[in-house]
Motif scaffolding. Structure first.
Motif, short mmCIF file in Angstrom:
data_model
loop_
_atom_site.label_atom_id
_atom_site.label_comp_id
_atom_site.label_asym_id
_atom_site.label_seq_id
_atom_site.Cartn_x
_atom_site.Cartn_y
_atom_site.Cartn_z
N ALA A 276 -23.46 28.49 63.31
CA ALA A 276 -24.37 27.49 62.76
C ALA A 276 -25.49 27.17 63.73
O ALA A 276 -26.66 27.04 63.33
CB ALA A 276 -23.58 26.22 62.41
N GLU A 277 -25.17 27.04 65.01
CA GLU A 277 -26.19 26.69 65.99
C GLU A 277 -27.26 27.77 66.10
O GLU A 277 -28.46 27.48 66.18
CB GLU A 277 -25.55 26.45 67.36
N ASN A 278 -26.84 29.04 66.10
CA ASN A 278 -27.81 30.12 66.24
C ASN A 278 -28.67 30.25 64.99
O ASN A 278 -29.88 30.49 65.08
CB ASN A 278 -27.09 31.44 66.51
N LEU A 279 -28.08 30.11 63.81
CA LEU A 279 -28.86 30.17 62.57
C LEU A 279 -29.88 29.03 62.52
O LEU A 279 -31.03 29.23 62.10
CB LEU A 279 -27.92 30.10 61.36
N ALA A 280 -29.47 27.84 62.97
CA ALA A 280 -30.40 26.71 62.98
C ALA A 280 -31.54 26.96 63.96
O ALA A 280 -32.70 26.61 63.69
CB ALA A 280 -29.66 25.42 63.35
N LEU A 282 -32.82 29.87 64.80
CA LEU A 282 -33.72 30.86 64.20
C LEU A 282 -34.57 30.23 63.09
O LEU A 282 -35.79 30.46 63.01
CB LEU A 282 -32.91 32.03 63.63
N VAL A 283 -33.93 29.44 62.23
CA VAL A 283 -34.63 28.91 61.06
C VAL A 283 -35.56 27.76 61.42
O VAL A 283 -36.76 27.77 61.07
CB VAL A 283 -33.60 28.47 59.99
N HIS A 284 -35.04 26.77 62.12
CA HIS A 284 -35.79 25.53 62.33
C HIS A 284 -36.74 25.60 63.53
O HIS A 284 -37.83 25.03 63.49
CB HIS A 284 -34.83 24.36 62.51
N GLU A 285 -36.33 26.28 64.60
CA GLU A 285 -37.17 26.32 65.79
C GLU A 285 -38.11 27.52 65.82
O GLU A 285 -39.22 27.42 66.36
CB GLU A 285 -36.30 26.33 67.05
N LYS A 286 -37.69 28.65 65.25
CA LYS A 286 -38.50 29.86 65.36
C LYS A 286 -39.07 30.34 64.04
O LYS A 286 -39.94 31.22 64.03
CB LYS A 286 -37.66 30.98 65.99
N ILE A 292 -28.33 37.65 58.49
CA ILE A 292 -27.11 37.65 59.28
C ILE A 292 -25.98 37.07 58.45
O ILE A 292 -26.15 36.01 57.83
CB ILE A 292 -27.30 36.80 60.56
N PRO A 293 -24.82 37.72 58.39
CA PRO A 293 -23.68 37.11 57.68
C PRO A 293 -23.28 35.80 58.33
O PRO A 293 -23.22 35.70 59.56
CB PRO A 293 -22.58 38.17 57.82
N VAL A 294 -23.01 34.80 57.52
CA VAL A 294 -22.62 33.49 58.03
C VAL A 294 -21.17 33.55 58.52
O VAL A 294 -20.29 34.08 57.83
CB VAL A 294 -22.79 32.41 56.95
N PHE A 295 -20.95 33.00 59.70
CA PHE A 295 -19.60 32.97 60.26
C PHE A 295 -18.84 31.82 59.61
O PHE A 295 -19.12 30.64 59.86
CB PHE A 295 -19.66 32.79 61.77
N ASP A 296 -17.89 32.16 58.72
CA ASP A 296 -17.10 31.16 58.00
C ASP A 296 -15.63 31.37 58.28
O ASP A 296 -15.18 32.50 58.49
CB ASP A 296 -17.34 31.26 56.49
N LYS A 297 -14.88 30.27 58.24
CA LYS A 297 -13.43 30.34 58.32
C LYS A 297 -12.86 29.76 57.03
O LYS A 297 -12.69 28.55 56.89
CB LYS A 297 -12.91 29.54 59.53
N ASP A 298 -12.60 30.62 56.06
CA ASP A 298 -12.05 30.18 54.78
C ASP A 298 -10.55 29.99 54.89
O ASP A 298 -9.88 30.58 55.75
CB ASP A 298 -12.38 31.21 53.69
N ALA A 381 -29.33 25.55 57.43
CA ALA A 381 -29.64 26.91 57.88
C ALA A 381 -28.59 27.89 57.40
O ALA A 381 -28.91 29.04 57.04
CB ALA A 381 -29.74 26.94 59.41
N ARG A 382 -27.33 27.48 57.37
CA ARG A 382 -26.27 28.35 56.86
C ARG A 382 -26.46 28.63 55.37
O ARG A 382 -26.27 29.77 54.91
CB ARG A 382 -24.90 27.71 57.11
N ASP A 383 -26.86 27.61 54.62
CA ASP A 383 -27.11 27.82 53.19
C ASP A 383 -28.27 28.78 52.96
O ASP A 383 -28.23 29.61 52.05
CB ASP A 383 -27.39 26.48 52.51
#
Length: 456
Positions: A276-280, A282-286, A292-298, A381-383
């Protein structure tokens, strides 16, 4: 008719030309067009004394190193022998037939001194990137990032349990470099976890079994590539843990923008970069689209997963499959007084009475008093990453991302860099920079045809 017997009587005069004896289609002849070392002496001049014996020409040493990494010659002793004997290598090094090949120890002395102090190998690599840009091989729209583990020059027999290791009284250069990077995010500061073993010869290398086979000491080489022609835009050496790879990705993206003014529209990577931190970031700061596949724990017990719940952004609540709501706070005014969660995770809970009366209870919360959902503060960002995964552009990026894996295969199988020869973080950086330089030069030689010979 039988020819005359060959004799070993030397000729008085020879008419010999290296230029004529190097084949026109030799790979070094094609690479030579893209090697510009005209200003190397000026770059290194501050690091030489004005007095004393003349040094070995630094351009000769760099050309020899380019040969070694382009042709998969891993030993500098063997490299000196090959340059001495091979006509094409002599031609590339501008040695002629009578030129003396420097001793192999010269490389070590310059590597630990002038080359690292001047950051020469980084500048040499960036020259190849600039040339690829000038030749139109860089699209600048889609990038991919990945890392590959390279075995270190260390072994289990000469190691100490991580919680028992202490620096020796007379440390070598590899130990000194390790102590210097303990707080860096790419090495010692990447994770607080104490390594299982620490090598006495190269303590900065990481004991890892991430490949699924026998564990070994390793470093990671991180590549940031342009997806148009798989040109390596940047390379970074890190310790062999996932957290360091994500840090290297950020470093390489920032450095590419700073050096070349190029910022990609999208970045392709594997699930290891899908936190989540890395996706945020990339999306919000850059402003980069994360392919990239989202890292989820289902949940793995067969009960309802988080995707079965519908989020209402305006109301900041989830609706479960049974039609009931889950909220962060049920008391009126509590949300306004709440502070951001310290761990970056919001927790949404259903009312206990709603869960007890629900017909879907057995499928929703086995073993729990009431259903709870976790939502990252970076869920937006994950969404976005999940939405992008449904597009055709994402499928194209996933397919093109394999280009970086092919570069790693080329690095290990063709250039023979499956095990490091140098020790310490700086040794790993030097080898990875020279290998990436060689790969970019070979790419230029392959994609840019040789000019047609002049006709008379």
């Amino acid at each position: 008719m039988m020819g005359e017997r060959q004799t070993d009587q030397p000729e008085l005069f020879y008419g010999f030309s290296l230029e004529r004896h190097v084949p026109a289609d030799h790979v070094l002849r094609s690479i030579d067009r893209f090697v510009d070392l005209g200003d190397i002496r000026e770059q290194l001049r501050p690091y030489y004394s004005d007095t004393g014996r003349p040094s070995i020409d630094p351009e000769l040493m760099i050309r020899m190193l380019i040969i070694g990494y382009c042709m998969g010659i891993r030993s500098e002793r063997r490299l000196c022998d090959e340059v001495h004997l091979n006509l094409a290598y002599r031609w590339f090094c501008r040695l002629g037939l009578d030129g003396d090949v420097p001793d192999h120890s010269t490389f070590s002395k310059n590597r630990h001194g002038r080359f690292r102090d001047s950051d020469l190998l980084r500048k040499l690599f960036e020259q190849t990137v600039a040339r690829c840009i000038a030749e139109g091989l860089v699209g600048g729209e889609g990038f991919a990032v990945d890392a590959s583990m390279i075995k270190a020059d260390a072994n289990r027999q000469n190691s100490t349990p991580g919680d028992e290791w202490e620096p020796p009284d007379d440390p070598g250069h590899a130990v000194r470099e390790y102590l210097a990077v303990l707080d860096e995010a790419a090495f010692g500061g990447a994770t607080p976890v104490v390594p299982k073993f620490i090598s006495a010869a190269d303590p900065a290398s990481r004991w890892t079994g991430a490949n699924g086979g026998l564990a070994f000491f390793a470093y990671c080489t991180n590549y940031l590539i342009d997806l148009k022609h798989a040109v390596i835009m940047d390379v970074e050496a890190t310790t062999a843990v996932r957290q360091a790879e994500v840090t290297a990705q950020r470093t390489m993206l920032d450095r590419t923008q700073e050096r070349f003014g190029i910022w990609p529209e999208r970045l392709a990577a594997d699930t290891g970069y899908g936190s989540a931190e890395n996706l945020a970031w990339l999306v919000h700061e850059k402003g980069i689209e994360p392919h990239i596949p989202v890292f989820d724990k289902d949940r793995t017990d067969g009960s309802f997963a988080r995707r079965d719940f519908v989020y209402d952004h305006a109301d900041d609540s989830y609706t479960c499959p049974g039609g009931k709501q889950l909220r962060r706070y049920w008391q009126e005014g509590r949300a306004a007084r709440a502070k951001p969660p310290a761990d970056g995770i919001d927790r949404y809970r259903a009312r206990k009475t709603d869960c007890q009366a629900c017909d879907l209870r057995s499928r929703c919360r086995p073993g729990e008093a009431g259903r709870k959902l976790l939502r990252s503060v970076h869920e937006g960002a994950r969404d976005l990453a999940r939405d992008l995964s449904l597009t055709d552009a994402y499928l194209t990026s996933r397919r093109e991302r394999k280009k970086v894996e092919m570069l790693f295969a080329h690095l290990k199988r063709i250039l023979k860099l499956d095990r490091l020869r140098l020790r310490g973080p700086n040794g790993a950086k030097d080898e990875f920079l020279l290998a990436a330089t060689a790969q970019n030069l070979r790419k230029l030689a392959k994609l840019i045809p040789m000019p047609a010979p002049a006709t008379t």
